[in-house]
Design an enzyme around this catalytic site. Structure first.
Site, PDB file in Angstrom:
ATOM      1  CE1 TYR A  61      -3.162  -2.868  -0.060  1.00 20.82           C
ATOM      2  CE2 TYR A  61      -3.541  -2.597   2.290  1.00 20.82           C
ATOM      3  CZ  TYR A  61      -3.796  -3.259   1.110  1.00 20.82           C
ATOM      4  OH  TYR A  61      -4.697  -4.303   1.085  1.00 20.82           O
ATOM      5  CG  HIS A 131      -1.545  -8.821  -0.528  1.00 21.30           C
ATOM      6  ND1 HIS A 131      -1.148  -7.522  -0.369  1.00 21.30           N
ATOM      7  CD2 HIS A 131      -2.848  -8.748  -0.887  1.00 21.30           C
ATOM      8  CE1 HIS A 131      -2.165  -6.699  -0.614  1.00 21.30           C
ATOM      9  NE2 HIS A 131      -3.200  -7.422  -0.938  1.00 21.30           N
ATOM     10  CB  SER A 211     -13.742  -4.327  -1.326  1.00 23.77           C
ATOM     11  OG  SER A 211     -12.491  -3.761  -1.600  1.00 23.77           O
ATOM     12  N   PRO A 212     -16.003  -4.644   1.666  1.00 22.16           N
ATOM     13  CG  PRO A 212     -16.381  -4.225   3.935  1.00 22.16           C
ATOM     14  CD  PRO A 212     -15.291  -4.264   2.903  1.00 22.16           C
ATOM     15  CG  LEU A 213     -19.203  -0.605   2.736  1.00 25.37           C
ATOM     16  CD1 LEU A 213     -18.868   0.732   3.387  1.00 25.37           C
ATOM     17  CD2 LEU A 213     -20.670  -0.936   2.904  1.00 25.37           C
ATOM     18  NE  ARG A 215     -12.018  -3.071  -5.508  1.00 26.75           N
ATOM     19  CZ  ARG A 215     -10.956  -3.451  -4.817  1.00 26.75           C
ATOM     20  NH1 ARG A 215     -10.383  -2.607  -3.991  1.00 26.75           N
ATOM     21  NH2 ARG A 215     -10.474  -4.673  -4.923  1.00 26.75           N
ATOM     22  N   GLY A 216     -16.866   1.240  -2.018  1.00 29.67           N
ATOM     23  CA  GLY A 216     -17.652   2.455  -1.856  1.00 29.67           C
ATOM     24  C   GLY A 216     -18.889   2.528  -2.723  1.00 29.67           C
TER      25      GLY A 216
END
Length: 336
Positions: A61, A131, A211-213, A215-216
């Site tokens: 990151y 990863h 990313s449970p949303l 990625r927004g």
């Protein structure tokens, strides 16, 4: 609506950790304009104060490598703060002149672990993930080195990310996997359909949903690709482009309708649905803003009825998402 912290056991023999954690990637990479370290630190501290103490990062990151780990490490050097945090990081991906590459070589595994310890300013890593799997190296070689790092006390628990059923079994046979980190949300429900959830439950491996949303996207905050900032990699991701974007809004609208009826936000509905998949699920939504953090935390007080869960499942099964999760340059490693 209560927002008491929900705790869940990590793996078969791990500790109790916060079911709603915090994904720190967006503070340093990939999601448009960056803000100051001081502002990012305020968000991290707010997350911990609210009980989102399961903090997720990775050495990739950035760039540069280790940027996000160092951001968090500046807080973890405070031993009182460190005592409150369950810190998770990952290895295996790196930047090269030809894009993101992957390595599972034992010498790289050890070298990245040592760098992570330095970056995070800690004596040990609570949860260390592979990863992405390097399919040019037998996974047993990678995991034998991880077993050594665990025996040396440099890592407490081990995880793997975006692995196949066979890879999970082979790695777990070397030393127990406590967590599988994988993209999971109403627009990426794949593990419920491809056998991976079943093998994780058989082996006692927790699911950490990144990313449970979506990625927004599932928050309903984005109405067109132009809403993303310059430099935001979602601009070049197939799911967020052109006709795919328009088609995928159908899923957002359907979820919003249920959320509106319940008097909650789409983010709260979505996170509650993820956590309702079982006591072996942990979610790590990320954000750069405290107001969105507080919105996410509100999901802890949401209880979905059997009928509501069935309605959401019906929507997920009926409305198929259009477009790949990653653009072509990252398709070989599914980078994030």
């Amino acid at each position: 609506m209560s927002s008491e912290v929900i705790y869940r056991q990590l793996g078969r023999n791990g500790p109790k950790v916060a079911a709603l954690g915090f994904g720190a990637m967006g503070l340093s990479a990939f999601y448009g304009n960056q803000v100051s370290d001081a502002e990012n630190h305020e968000v991290i501290k707010a997350a911990v104060e609210e009980g989102c103490t399961f903090i997720d990062t990775s050495n990739i990151y950035g760039p540069p490598m280790g940027k996000n780990e160092r951001l968090i490490g500046a807080l973890l050097k405070d031993l009182e703060f460190r005592s409150r945090v369950f810190i998770c990081t990952k290895f295996g991906l790196y930047f090269s002149e030809n894009g993101v590459k992957v390595s599972g070589k034992p010498e790289d595994v050890r070298g990245w672990c040592e760098e992570a310890l330095t970056n995070l300013q800690v004596d040990y890593i609570d949860l260390y993930y592979q990863h992405r799997v390097d399919r040019s190296v037998p996974i047993e070689e990678t995991w034998k080195e991880l077993k050594k790092l665990k025996e040396e006390g440099k890592v407490k628990y081990l995880g793997i990310s975006e692995a196949t059923e066979e890879e999970i079994r082979r790695a777990h046979a070397i030393t127990p996997i406590s967590a599988l980190q994988i993209e999971f949300s109403p627009w990426t429900p794949d593990i419920k359909e491809n056998g991976i959830l079943e093998v994780c439950r058989e082996l006692g491996i927790s699911i950490v949903a990144y990313s449970p949303l979506g990625r927004g996207f599932l928050t309903g905050a984005y109405k067109s690709p132009a809403d993303f900032e310059e430099g935001d990699y979602r601009r070049i991701t197939p799911r967020f482009q052109g006709e795919a974007f328009k088609e995928n809004l159908k899923l957002v609208d359907a979820l919003k309708e249920i959320a509106d009826k319940k008097g909650i936000t789409p983010a709260q509905l979505t996170l509650a649905w993820v956590l309702a998949q079982g006591d072996d699920f942990i979610a790590i939504p990320g954000t750069k803003k405290i107001k969105y953090l507080k919105d996410n935390i509100g999901s802890r007080g949401v209880t979905l009825t059997t009928e509501e869960l069935q309605s959401i499942d019906e929507i997920v099964n009926r409305i198929k998402v259009v477009g790949e999760r990653y653009e072509t340059g990252f398709s070989n490693v599914n980078a994030f």
